[in-house]
Enzyme design. Structure first.
Site, PDB file in Angstrom:
ATOM      1  N   CYS A   1      -0.759   3.557  -6.471  1.00  0.00           N
ATOM      2  CA  CYS A   1      -1.724   2.995  -5.506  1.00  0.00           C
ATOM      3  C   CYS A   1      -1.957   1.576  -5.987  1.00  0.00           C
ATOM      4  O   CYS A   1      -2.265   1.368  -7.172  1.00  0.00           O
ATOM      5  CB  CYS A   1      -3.018   3.792  -5.511  1.00  0.00           C
ATOM      6  SG  CYS A   1      -4.371   2.963  -4.633  1.00  0.00           S
TER       7      CYS A   1
ATOM      8  N   CYS B   1       0.863  -1.176   0.000  1.00  0.00           N
ATOM      9  CA  CYS B   1       0.000   0.000   0.000  1.00  0.00           C
ATOM     10  C   CYS B   1       0.901   1.228   0.000  1.00  0.00           C
ATOM     11  O   CYS B   1       1.736   1.375   0.896  1.00  0.00           O
ATOM     12  CB  CYS B   1      -0.856  -0.041   1.270  1.00  0.00           C
ATOM     13  SG  CYS B   1      -1.867   1.418   1.515  1.00  0.00           S
TER      14      CYS B   1
END
Ligand code: DGL
Length: 283
Positions: free
Chosen positions: A206, A70
């Site tokens: 992302c 992440c």
């Protein structure tokens, strides 16, 4: 023991899949913090606390090493956790544990330079710029981590970061592809207008966006190279394990998928990406 992979939701599956292909014998535990997803618009302190809680869950479940799959958690929380929490926690557990992120490997892949490298600043005027677009969550964009770290290494790469506030949430909820394509096209248009032309290369900063990488490819000019974050992470991890044989990754090839949210089968969007239905267990 196992490799833990952590994300706010399903985005980290893109990294998990590549890691499994690279380390097929290792045991893996994936944790999606779906009770709190998306992270990208949350205050920094909340992201730090949630990331730490996720790591603790994974270590308790048997991970020896946690990969923060992440960008938001890696950019906002990783350094804080490594410096302020992990040393004492490691002593408490009495075994080797560590947390690694995915931004450093991505920057190494984007610049072609290892992390240790600091560019020599000679003050020469750079005539030709390589324009790199980074698509990311608002928190990752605000951290400017890609601009700062790439600028330290390469003066011939200019970074333009485009926040995509709604996108991770839409992907998490399994939004229809037409809606995702429209949102992505808007972001590509916005960054291209800002640059004044299309970017030369792009980072999907992302991990959720990797699930719809084909829609980014379709929105960008044909052939625009995308820096592949999962591959960069797998390469960096392989180098890390060579230097750190003390981490026990297991040899049973087991795969567990945990969620802090609602257990069960994930969306059709995830199924299409994964190639099969994927069921998460509750934590
Ligand atoms: N997939 C994550 C990232 O790479 C988090 C997205 C979010 O939760 O907003 O940033």
């Amino acid at each position: 023991m196992a490799i833990g992979v952590f994300d706010s939701g399903v985005g980290g599956l893109s990294v998990h899949r590549t890691l499994v292909a690279r380390f097929p014998q290792a045991d893996f535990i994936y944790l999606a913090d779906q009770a709190n997803t998306p992270y990208g618009g949350r205050p920094g302190e909340e992201i730090v606390a949630l990331t730490r809680a996720g790591c603790e869950r994974l270590f308790a479940a048997g991970a020896s090493l946690v990969v923060l799959a992440c960008n938001t958690a890696s950019g906002i929380a990783l350094r804080r956790l490594q410096q302020t929490w992990l040393p004492a926690y490691r002593r408490e557990l009495g075994r080797p544990v560590n947390v690694l992120g995915i931004i450093v490997p991505t920057i190494e892949a984007a610049t072609g330079l290892p992390w240790e490298h600091e560019a020599e600043r000679r003050g020469d005027k750079v005539e030709k710029l390589d324009i790199l677009a980074v698509f990311s969550t608002p928190q990752t964009t605000a951290s400017r981590v890609y601009e700062i770290e790439i600028d330290k290494r390469r003066q011939d790469v200019a970074v333009f970061s485009q926040p995509c506030p709604e996108l991770a949430g839409m992907i998490e909820q399994g939004a229809p592809r037409e809606a995702l394509a429209a949102a992505i096209a808007e972001h590509v248009k916005a960054v291209s207008q800002w640059i004044g032309r299309s970017p030369d290369r792009a980072i999907l900063g992302c991990t959720h966006y990797e699930i719809v990488a084909d829609l980014f490819r379709a929105a960008l000019p044909p052939g625009t190279p995308l820096i592949h974050q999962p591959q960069a992470t797998a390469d960096a991890l392989a180098r890390y394990f060579e230097r750190h044989p003390e981490y026990d990754l297991g040899t049973g090839a087991t795969r567990r998928f945990l969620t802090t949210g609602r257990p069960g089968v994930q969306s059709g969007l995830v199924e299409a990406f994964w190639g099969a239905p994927l069921r998460f267990e509750g934590t």
